[in-house]
Design a protein around this motif. Sequence first.
Motif, PDB file in Angstrom:
ATOM      1  N   UNK A 131       0.800  -1.220   0.000  1.00 33.05           N
ATOM      2  CA  UNK A 131       0.000   0.000   0.000  1.00 33.05           C
ATOM      3  C   UNK A 131       0.831   1.268   0.000  1.00 33.05           C
ATOM      4  N   UNK A 132       1.961   1.256  -0.700  1.00 29.76           N
ATOM      5  CA  UNK A 132       2.854   2.408  -0.748  1.00 29.76           C
ATOM      6  C   UNK A 132       2.987   2.868  -2.196  1.00 29.76           C
ATOM      7  N   UNK A 133       2.070   3.737  -2.621  1.00 29.41           N
ATOM      8  CA  UNK A 133       2.002   4.161  -4.020  1.00 29.41           C
ATOM      9  C   UNK A 133       3.234   4.916  -4.497  1.00 29.41           C
ATOM     10  N   UNK A 134       3.994   5.506  -3.566  1.00 30.25           N
ATOM     11  CA  UNK A 134       5.131   6.344  -3.961  1.00 30.25           C
ATOM     12  C   UNK A 134       6.471   5.610  -3.907  1.00 30.25           C
ATOM     13  N   UNK A 135       6.471   4.351  -3.545  1.00 33.57           N
ATOM     14  CA  UNK A 135       7.737   3.616  -3.414  1.00 33.57           C
ATOM     15  C   UNK A 135       8.513   3.653  -4.726  1.00 33.57           C
ATOM     16  N   UNK A 136       9.823   3.760  -4.600  1.00 28.50           N
ATOM     17  CA  UNK A 136      10.727   3.728  -5.753  1.00 28.50           C
ATOM     18  C   UNK A 136      11.819   2.698  -5.461  1.00 28.50           C
ATOM     19  N   UNK A 137      12.545   2.311  -6.486  1.00 26.05           N
ATOM     20  CA  UNK A 137      13.648   1.380  -6.298  1.00 26.05           C
ATOM     21  C   UNK A 137      14.645   1.975  -5.304  1.00 26.05           C
ATOM     22  N   UNK A 138      15.109   1.155  -4.379  1.00 20.10           N
ATOM     23  CA  UNK A 138      16.079   1.582  -3.378  1.00 20.10           C
ATOM     24  C   UNK A 138      15.582   1.262  -1.984  1.00 20.10           C
ATOM     25  N   UNK A 139      16.328   1.690  -0.956  1.00 21.79           N
ATOM     26  CA  UNK A 139      15.927   1.437   0.426  1.00 21.79           C
ATOM     27  C   UNK A 139      14.654   2.218   0.759  1.00 21.79           C
ATOM     28  N   UNK A 140      13.795   1.610   1.564  1.00 23.04           N
ATOM     29  CA  UNK A 140      12.518   2.221   1.932  1.00 23.04           C
ATOM     30  C   UNK A 140      12.594   2.762   3.363  1.00 23.04           C
ATOM     31  N   UNK A 141      11.756   3.732   3.661  1.00 23.36           N
ATOM     32  CA  UNK A 141      11.642   4.250   5.031  1.00 23.36           C
ATOM     33  C   UNK A 141      11.007   3.190   5.935  1.00 23.36           C
TER      34      UNK A 141
END
Length: 183
Positions: free
Chosen positions: A131-141
């Motif tokens: 449910x994280x529409x803004x996620x991008x490739x790389x480490x996540x918060x």
Amino acid sequence: MGFTPEELQAARDRLVPDVAASGLRVLFCGINPGLLSAATGHHFARPGNRFWPVLHASGFTPRLLKPAEQEELLAHGVGITNVVARATAKADELTAEELREGGRLLEEKVARLRPGWLAVAGVTAYRVAFGDKRAAVGPQERTLGATRIWVLPNPSGLNAHWTPAAMAEEYGRLREAAFAEHS
């Protein structure tokens, strides 16, 4: 790996067992198994899939492993699971509901296994599952307990806008982060 179309179709909905153990440095997570993976019982088994070459090129394995050698990953501190266990011909056969339920089950699995990093190979599937529409490739918060999350490009040969070299670089960034923490 000569499977007939009928044999591949018979593998639909079959499960591919996880390659996992407690305390791994990285638990790689595919979207779901393809039919060839289900037929062989090996993750990322399709010859055009770039997972195994990228894993080697990024330094996770000392040599190029074949899908049939997947259990050797555990000796290198890494494993493999999937967001959705059900095998399909294409990931787009999965429903958003299946991906969300897979994300919930994955959270339970991560709580049990406690890897240092969960590495989800596929940003679109990650966005839906968590449910994280803004996620991008790389480490996540976001974290799952003490487990950090890294979204990786999908290694499928269909993901042509990521070259093998660019993918190896991204996987290498994860490897450096995962192994620097424990040295």
